[in-house]
Scaffold this motif. Structure first.
Motif, PDB file in Angstrom:
ATOM      1  N   ILE A 198      -1.945   2.542   5.077  1.00 45.27           N
ATOM      2  CA  ILE A 198      -0.851   2.269   3.947  1.00 45.27           C
ATOM      3  C   ILE A 198      -0.915   2.494   2.325  1.00 45.27           C
ATOM      4  N   ILE A 199      -2.072   1.301   2.798  1.00 46.10           N
ATOM      5  CA  ILE A 199      -3.179   1.272   1.418  1.00 46.10           C
ATOM      6  C   ILE A 199      -3.574   2.056   0.598  1.00 46.10           C
ATOM      7  N   LEU A 200      -4.587   2.304   0.922  1.00 43.10           N
ATOM      8  CA  LEU A 200      -5.455   4.314   0.503  1.00 43.10           C
ATOM      9  C   LEU A 200      -4.444   4.969   0.419  1.00 43.10           C
ATOM     10  N   LEU A 201      -3.562   4.709   1.221  1.00 46.05           N
ATOM     11  CA  LEU A 201      -2.705   6.142   0.939  1.00 46.05           C
ATOM     12  C   LEU A 201      -1.699   6.351  -0.805  1.00 46.05           C
ATOM     13  N   ALA A 202      -1.017   4.832  -0.714  1.00 49.93           N
ATOM     14  CA  ALA A 202      -0.014   4.790  -1.779  1.00 49.93           C
ATOM     15  C   ALA A 202      -0.495   4.514  -2.930  1.00 49.93           C
ATOM     16  N   SER A 203      -1.991   4.359  -2.798  1.00 49.21           N
ATOM     17  CA  SER A 203      -3.096   3.812  -4.011  1.00 49.21           C
ATOM     18  C   SER A 203      -3.755   5.017  -4.682  1.00 49.21           C
ATOM     19  N   LEU A 204      -3.433   6.389  -3.747  1.00 45.38           N
ATOM     20  CA  LEU A 204      -4.191   7.665  -4.351  1.00 45.38           C
ATOM     21  C   LEU A 204      -3.055   8.559  -4.751  1.00 45.38           C
ATOM     22  N   LEU A 205      -1.868   7.971  -4.072  1.00 47.24           N
ATOM     23  CA  LEU A 205      -0.616   9.057  -4.981  1.00 47.24           C
ATOM     24  C   LEU A 205      -0.348   8.667  -5.536  1.00 47.24           C
ATOM     25  N   SER A 206       0.224   6.871  -5.923  1.00 52.71           N
ATOM     26  CA  SER A 206       0.362   5.921  -7.194  1.00 52.71           C
ATOM     27  C   SER A 206      -0.746   6.320  -7.999  1.00 52.71           C
ATOM     28  N   GLY A 207      -1.874   6.642  -8.196  1.00 56.69           N
ATOM     29  CA  GLY A 207      -2.688   6.573  -9.515  1.00 56.69           C
ATOM     30  C   GLY A 207      -3.184   7.739  -9.412  1.00 56.69           C
ATOM     31  N   ALA A 208      -3.197   8.865  -8.721  1.00 52.17           N
ATOM     32  CA  ALA A 208      -2.916  10.214  -9.183  1.00 52.17           C
ATOM     33  C   ALA A 208      -2.232  10.882 -10.082  1.00 52.17           C
ATOM     34  N   VAL A 209      -0.900  10.058 -10.114  1.00 55.08           N
ATOM     35  CA  VAL A 209      -0.155  10.188 -10.755  1.00 55.08           C
ATOM     36  C   VAL A 209      -0.087   9.266 -12.308  1.00 55.08           C
ATOM     37  N   THR A 210      -0.526   7.921 -12.516  1.00 54.39           N
ATOM     38  CA  THR A 210      -0.344   7.510 -13.136  1.00 54.39           C
ATOM     39  C   THR A 210      -1.377   8.452 -13.686  1.00 54.39           C
ATOM     40  N   ALA A 211      -2.382   8.246 -13.566  1.00 51.02           N
ATOM     41  CA  ALA A 211      -3.971   9.582 -14.092  1.00 51.02           C
ATOM     42  C   ALA A 211      -3.206  10.520 -14.605  1.00 51.02           C
ATOM     43  N   PHE A 212      -2.690  11.084 -14.333  1.00 54.50           N
ATOM     44  CA  PHE A 212      -2.104  12.626 -14.995  1.00 54.50           C
ATOM     45  C   PHE A 212      -1.088  12.462 -15.635  1.00 54.50           C
ATOM     46  N   CYS A 213      -0.336  12.222 -15.437  1.00 51.23           N
ATOM     47  CA  CYS A 213       1.367  11.438 -16.460  1.00 51.23           C
ATOM     48  C   CYS A 213       1.790  10.636 -16.947  1.00 51.23           C
ATOM     49  N   GLY A 214       0.739   9.429 -16.761  1.00 56.52           N
ATOM     50  CA  GLY A 214       0.952   7.924 -17.372  1.00 56.52           C
ATOM     51  C   GLY A 214       2.058   7.496 -16.225  1.00 56.52           C
ATOM     52  N   PRO A 215       2.130   6.486 -16.386  1.00 54.86           N
ATOM     53  CA  PRO A 215       3.058   5.457 -15.316  1.00 54.86           C
ATOM     54  C   PRO A 215       4.615   6.260 -15.784  1.00 54.86           C
TER      55      PRO A 215
END
Length: 361
Positions: free
Chosen positions: A264-281
């Motif tokens: 759960i932690i990995l998936l939530a971090s992967l999804l939110s981290g990808a969005v933050t990386a490419f689109c900002g917060p």
């Protein structure tokens, strides 16, 4: 007039077909999914149509089916279509991450940023934006904003996972994520205290969030990462359903709590981290969409809730993108629109929780 008529026709067609199918199958669940898909389709069409370079619905369809060298085709494929895909995937990713976090922490107001991933991304983006004054920063600067943001999210995730080994409690994990976020945020604030106005402006613009800057190779990478995360999240439906019964009871039914926690932690971090990386917060989608799905579908089964949340998140993101560009000649920040939507929604949610007398939405 023709554009409005086309939209009305599409909406009427979707509703008629949706009601027809549901009447035959006697299943309201299908109707709800069709409504979400219908809203998604209408908002997508508006985004593809709206802009300084205009074209009729037929011209847009022709450009989609047969790309050419016209200005409309270039704008469509280089700007509008990438922005559409980015918004759909970003909304789906943040919504799904929010659902995972809320289910795991049993907290209806938790969102993906409680893990501190955003703060880790912000720190490295800050170091990139202040330039390459030293050799270390020069190497980091070569990664660019997207690379640095992704690296910051990954580094924060690895730090959290190393700390989680010593703190098995879900409450402690939540506290650690929040404290880490504040700690990294404090470092960012100190760095910006010694930065000039142009650097502050660049960071401020990044922090507003945008779906408009992901094109070409970046879009392919972003699409792959988010699609992988969403697919793996769908596979987590059964463990998430077991968690609703309580961790001890779930373990007695065969749930491997430690592996589930890490997943759960990995998936939530992967999804939110990808969005933050490419689109900002991107704010509030992780709170708005999961509860919209729960209230709309009135289901707690994650086999239904996960796809419903994914669609709801995409609709919210597209809606915010459409609202942000309503004013001619001016585009409002996506996060500003989401904040305006988020406040009344959270207020409504709190009133709902109070009326229900419990902590479930």
């Amino acid at each position: 007039i023709s554009f409005l008529s086309f939209i009305q026709t599409c909406f009427l067609y979707i509703n008629v077909v949706g009601f027809g199918i549901c009447k035959i199958m006697k299943n309201k669940l299908i109707l709800k999914f069709l409504i979400l898909i219908g809203l998604l389709s209408i908002l997508s069409f508006i985004i593809l149509m709206k802009g300084s370079v205009t074209g009729s619905p037929q011209e847009i369809l022709n450009v989609f089916l047969k790309p050419d060298d016209t200005l409309l085709s270039q704008v469509f494929w280089e700007l509008r279509f990438p922005r559409l895909i980015t918004a759909i995937l970003s909304g789906a990713a943040m919504a799904c991450a929010g659902l995972l976090i809320q289910t795991y922490f049993e907290n209806p107001l938790a969102d993906p940023y409680v893990l501190g991933i955003h703060s880790g991304s912000s720190l490295l983006v800050t170091l990139v934006m202040i330039g390459g004054g030293s050799s270390a920063l020069g190497i980091l600067h070569s990664f660019g904003v997207v690379g640095a943001s992704a690296l910051g999210a990954l580094g924060t995730l690895l730090l959290l996972l190393s700390l989680f080994r010593f703190f098995p409690s879900r409450f402690m994990i939540l506290v650690l994520g929040l404290i880490l976020g504040y700690f990294l945020g404090g470092i960012v604030s100190i760095i910006w205290a010694y930065s000039d106005a142009n650097e502050l402006k660049n960071y401020f613009l990044w922090s507003l969030g945008s779906f408009s800057h992901t094109t070409g190779t970046d879009l392919k990478i972003f699409s792959f990462v988010v699609s992988l995360g969403l697919f793996c999240s769908l596979l987590m439906a059964k463990p998430l359903n077991l968690l609703l019964l309580g961790e001890e009871y779930a373990q007695s039914l065969g749930l491997q709590a430690k592996k589930t926690q890490w997943a759960i932690i990995l998936l939530a971090s992967l999804l939110s981290g990808a969005v933050t990386a490419f689109c900002g917060p991107i704010a509030f989608i992780g709170i708005i969409a999961p509860h919209a799905a729960r209230l709309g579908f009135k289901k707690m089964d994650h086999r239904i809730l996960i796809p419903a949340t994914i669609l709801s998140g995409s609709v919210v993101a597209l809606g915010a993108e459409v609202l942000s560009s309503l004013s001619e000649g001016r585009v409002f920040p996506v996060n500003a629109i989401l904040s305006l939507l988020g406040f009344p929604w959270i207020l409504f949610l709190l009133l709902t929780l109070k009326k229900g007398g419990n902590h479930e939405a």
